[in-house]
Design a protein around this motif. Structure first.
Motif, PDB file in Angstrom:
ATOM      1  N   ARG A 165     -11.939   1.467   2.811  1.00  0.00           N
ATOM      2  CA  ARG A 165     -10.247   1.262   2.686  1.00  0.00           C
ATOM      3  C   ARG A 165      -9.715  -0.038   2.782  1.00  0.00           C
ATOM      4  NH1 ARG A 165      -9.955   6.071   5.363  1.00  0.00           N
ATOM      5  NH2 ARG A 165      -9.091   5.118   7.126  1.00  0.00           N
ATOM      6  N   ILE A 166     -10.172  -0.686   3.749  1.00  0.00           N
ATOM      7  CA  ILE A 166      -9.960  -2.270   3.964  1.00  0.00           C
ATOM      8  C   ILE A 166     -10.442  -3.184   3.172  1.00  0.00           C
ATOM      9  CG2 ILE A 166     -10.325  -4.189   5.749  1.00  0.00           C
ATOM     10  CD1 ILE A 166     -10.496  -2.023   8.030  1.00  0.00           C
ATOM     11  N   ASP A 167     -11.728  -2.829   2.512  1.00  0.00           N
ATOM     12  CA  ASP A 167     -12.102  -3.843   1.463  1.00  0.00           C
ATOM     13  C   ASP A 167     -11.194  -3.626   0.230  1.00  0.00           C
ATOM     14  OD1 ASP A 167     -14.173  -4.695   2.922  1.00  0.00           O
ATOM     15  OD2 ASP A 167     -15.606  -3.300   2.323  1.00  0.00           O
TER      16      ASP A 167
ATOM     17  N   ALA B  68       0.055  -0.262   4.360  1.00  0.00           N
ATOM     18  CA  ALA B  68       1.281  -0.618   3.974  1.00  0.00           C
ATOM     19  C   ALA B  68       1.694  -2.018   4.349  1.00  0.00           C
ATOM     20  CB  ALA B  68       2.634   0.368   4.175  1.00  0.00           C
ATOM     21  N   PHE B  69       1.517  -2.449   5.847  1.00  0.00           N
ATOM     22  CA  PHE B  69       2.133  -3.431   6.353  1.00  0.00           C
ATOM     23  C   PHE B  69       1.029  -4.668   5.661  1.00  0.00           C
ATOM     24  CE2 PHE B  69       4.617  -2.287  10.152  1.00  0.00           C
ATOM     25  CZ  PHE B  69       5.466  -1.895   9.426  1.00  0.00           C
ATOM     26  N   SER B  70      -0.326  -4.148   5.524  1.00  0.00           N
ATOM     27  CA  SER B  70      -1.297  -5.418   5.126  1.00  0.00           C
ATOM     28  C   SER B  70      -1.051  -5.748   3.512  1.00  0.00           C
ATOM     29  CB  SER B  70      -2.837  -5.032   5.522  1.00  0.00           C
ATOM     30  OG  SER B  70      -3.137  -3.918   4.675  1.00  0.00           O
ATOM     31  N   ILE B  71      -0.691  -4.928   3.009  1.00  0.00           N
ATOM     32  CA  ILE B  71      -0.694  -5.059   1.461  1.00  0.00           C
ATOM     33  C   ILE B  71       0.565  -5.659   0.871  1.00  0.00           C
ATOM     34  CG2 ILE B  71      -0.257  -2.552   0.590  1.00  0.00           C
ATOM     35  CD1 ILE B  71      -2.542  -3.083  -1.148  1.00  0.00           C
TER      36      ILE B  71
ATOM     37  N   VAL C  48      -7.680  -5.208   0.220  1.00  0.00           N
ATOM     38  CA  VAL C  48      -7.914  -6.635  -0.161  1.00  0.00           C
ATOM     39  C   VAL C  48      -7.894  -6.801  -1.671  1.00  0.00           C
ATOM     40  CG1 VAL C  48      -9.144  -8.775   0.212  1.00  0.00           C
ATOM     41  CG2 VAL C  48      -8.609  -7.118   2.075  1.00  0.00           C
ATOM     42  N   GLU C  49      -8.726  -5.987  -2.294  1.00  0.00           N
ATOM     43  CA  GLU C  49      -8.982  -6.337  -3.678  1.00  0.00           C
ATOM     44  C   GLU C  49      -7.616  -5.819  -4.454  1.00  0.00           C
ATOM     45  OE1 GLU C  49     -11.577  -7.442  -5.259  1.00  0.00           O
ATOM     46  OE2 GLU C  49     -12.330  -7.906  -3.269  1.00  0.00           O
TER      47      GLU C  49
ATOM     48  N   LYS D 251      -5.349  -8.766  -4.121  1.00  0.00           N
ATOM     49  CA  LYS D 251      -5.593  -9.982  -4.857  1.00  0.00           C
ATOM     50  C   LYS D 251      -5.465 -10.049  -6.315  1.00  0.00           C
ATOM     51  CE  LYS D 251      -9.777 -11.599  -3.832  1.00  0.00           C
ATOM     52  NZ  LYS D 251     -11.160 -11.478  -3.374  1.00  0.00           N
ATOM     53  N   LEU D 252      -5.687  -8.748  -6.830  1.00  0.00           N
ATOM     54  CA  LEU D 252      -5.678  -8.419  -8.320  1.00  0.00           C
ATOM     55  C   LEU D 252      -3.996  -8.498  -8.710  1.00  0.00           C
ATOM     56  CD1 LEU D 252      -8.581  -5.929  -9.221  1.00  0.00           C
ATOM     57  CD2 LEU D 252      -8.213  -8.152 -10.133  1.00  0.00           C
ATOM     58  N   GLN D 253      -3.252  -7.828  -7.922  1.00  0.00           N
ATOM     59  CA  GLN D 253      -1.820  -7.636  -7.922  1.00  0.00           C
ATOM     60  C   GLN D 253      -1.174  -8.914  -8.089  1.00  0.00           C
ATOM     61  OE1 GLN D 253       0.584  -8.170  -5.500  1.00  0.00           O
ATOM     62  NE2 GLN D 253       2.379  -7.587  -7.193  1.00  0.00           N
ATOM     63  N   ARG D 254      -1.462  -9.948  -7.099  1.00  0.00           N
ATOM     64  CA  ARG D 254      -1.068 -11.158  -7.221  1.00  0.00           C
ATOM     65  C   ARG D 254      -1.377 -12.016  -8.161  1.00  0.00           C
ATOM     66  NH1 ARG D 254      -1.148 -13.203  -0.741  1.00  0.00           N
ATOM     67  NH2 ARG D 254       1.076 -12.281  -0.264  1.00  0.00           N
ATOM     68  N   ALA D 255      -2.673 -12.084  -8.647  1.00  0.00           N
ATOM     69  CA  ALA D 255      -3.044 -12.615  -9.815  1.00  0.00           C
ATOM     70  C   ALA D 255      -2.524 -12.218 -10.853  1.00  0.00           C
ATOM     71  CB  ALA D 255      -4.739 -12.695  -9.841  1.00  0.00           C
TER      72      ALA D 255
END
Length: 351
Positions: free
Chosen positions: A170-172, A198-201, A175-176, A179-183
Motif C-alpha cells: 500500500r505504501i509503495d 489520504a494525508f500522504s497522497i 507513492v507510485e 508520482k504518476l498523477q503529478r507527472a
C-alpha cells in the motif's frame, strides 16, 4: 487538457434515505483531493455521482466549463480505478490497458503503441502478454492505473484502490500513484478511509461525516488545526476540555475547566481565545506533573510507550489521556495535574 471539477450544492438519495445534502466541493485543475471518512459518510456516493452511476436529487457537477450532471456515464471520459481492479480475466495485460482506447475508436497499431508506452511507465512491460490471473495484487493495481491513465482523462477517480493490498505494498503503490498523477497533471478525486493514506497522497483532504464535508484543507492544517470537535477526534486529538476565560493579561489568558482547575494559555501560540472554548489536545499535548498549575486529575492505568509513560486520567472534565516523563513514573490512584504543551494543542469553538 487539465480541468477543474466543481460539485455545486449536490443532494442525493438512496430510495427515501438522504445520503448527501447540499454538498459542494471544488477540485482545482491538476489537484488531487481525497474524500476521507468512515463507512457510510457519503464519500463513495460522491464518487458515483461524479462518475454518472447515480443521479443527484438536485445540484450540478461541472468538469471544466462543461455541465456533466445529466450526461450518461460512458460519455464523461473519466478514468476510474477501483478497489477490486475490475480487469477482464480473458484479456492480456496489454489488451486490458488498450480496452478504453478501442472503445474510443483508436486504431489497432496506435492503441497498442499507447498501451505499451503506458505499461512501460508503470513498470509492467515484461508482463504485457500475461493474463491478470498470473499477476500479483500490486501488479493488477498498476494495470488498472495504466488503463485509467492511457485514455488521457480530464478527471481521474480512485475508489479505495489500495484496500486489498498488504501494508508494505500500500505504501509503495500510493507513492507510485502520486508520482504518476503529478507527472500527468491529472485532476484527481481519491476516496479512502485511511487517514495516513489520504494525508500522504493529497494536495487537500475533505473529511466527511453524515453526507457533509466537515473540513476541507491541506493535510498539515487538518492535523494541527482542526476546525471542530469531529475533525479533532478524527485526526487524533483524544482530549477535548470545555473551558472559560477567568482572566486576561495581554497575550496570557487564564482559563478554568468545568469542575475546577485552571491553565495559563498563550494567544501568541494558540491564536485568539474566546471567553468560552474547547481546548483540544493529543496525549503528547498534556504533560503529567506531580504538582503546579493545571487540571487536577487522578491517575489511572499507566502504559509504557518507549519515549514516555501514558496515563489514563480521571478529571472533572471526564477521562483524559496524557503523557509523562520516563524519569518520573507515577502510580495508579495518585493525584497529579495536567499542563499543556501549546504546540500540541488547539482552540475549538463550543458546539
Amino acid at each position: 487538457m487539465t480541468v477543474s471539477l466543481d460539485i455545486e450544492s449536490i443532494t442525493a438519495h438512496y430510495g427515501h434515505t438522504e445520503v448527501l445534502k447540499d454538498l459542494s466541493l471544488s477540485v482545482k485543475a491538476g489537484e488531487l483531493v481525497s474524500l476521507l471518512g468512515s463507512s457510510g459518510c457519503g464519500k463513495t456516493t460522491t464518487l458515483r455521482l461524479v462518475a454518472g452511476f447515480l443521479p443527484p436529487t438536485k445540484g450540478r457537477i461541472k468538469l471544466g466549463d462543461k455541465d456533466i450532471t445529466r450526461l450518461p456515464a460512458h460519455t464523461r471520459n473519466i478514468g476510474l480505478v477501483f478497489q477490486n481492479y475490475a480487469l477482464f480475466p480473458h484479456l492480456s495485460v496489454l489488451e486490458n490497458v488498450a480496452f478504453g482506447l478501442k472503445q474510443r475508436g483508436v486504431g489497432s497499431d496506435k492503441r497498442r503503441k499507447r498501451a505499451g508506452d503506458m505499461l512501460d511507465r508503470v513498470g509492467l512491460s515484461p508482463y504485457a502478454e500475461r493474463l491478470p490471473a498470473a499477476l500479483s495484487g500490486g501488479q493488477k493495481q498498476r494495470v488498472a492505473l495504466a488503463r485509467a491513465l492511457v485514455i488521457e482523462p480530464p478527471l481521474l477517480m480512485f475508489d479505495e484502490p489500495l484496500s486489498n493490498l498488504d501494508a508494505k505494498l500500500r505504501i509503495d503503490m500510493r507513492v507510485e500513484i502520486r508520482k504518476l498523477q503529478r507527472a500527468n497533471g491529472t485532476t484527481s478525486l481519491y476516496v479512502t478511509h485511511d487517514q495516513e493514506e489520504a494525508f500522504s497522497i493529497s494536495d487537500r483532504v475533505a473529511i466527511m461525516n453524515a453526507g457533509k464535508i466537515m473540513q476541507l484543507d491541506h493535510p498539515e492544517v487538518l492535523y494541527q488545526r482542526p476546525a471542530n470537535a469531529f475533525v479533532a477526534r478524527f485526526v487524533g486529538f483524544e482530549n477535548l476540555v470545555p473551558m472559560k476565560v477567568s482572566e486576561r493579561d495581554g497575550d496570557r489568558v487564564t482559563a478554568e475547566a468545568e469542575g475546577g482547575g485552571s491553565m495559563s494559555l498563550s494567544q501568541d501560540s494558540l491564536g485568539p481565545i474566546p471567553d468560552e472554548f474547547v481546548l483540544a489536545a493529543r496525549a503528547d499535548g498534556l504533560s503529567v506533573r506531580r504538582a503546579g498549575e493545571g487540571l487536577p486529575v487522578t491517575l489511572g492505568l499507566r502504559t509504557y510507550l518507549g519515549r514516555a509513560y501514558q496515563y489514563q486520567c480521571q478529571s472533572t472534565a471526564g477521562e483524559l489521556v496524557a503523557n509523562g516523563p520516563l524519569s518520573d513514573p507515577m502510580e495508579q490512584g495518585g493525584a497529579a495535574v495536567l499542563a499543556p504543551h501549546f504546540e500540541q494543542c488547539c482552540i475549538l469553538p463550543v458546539e
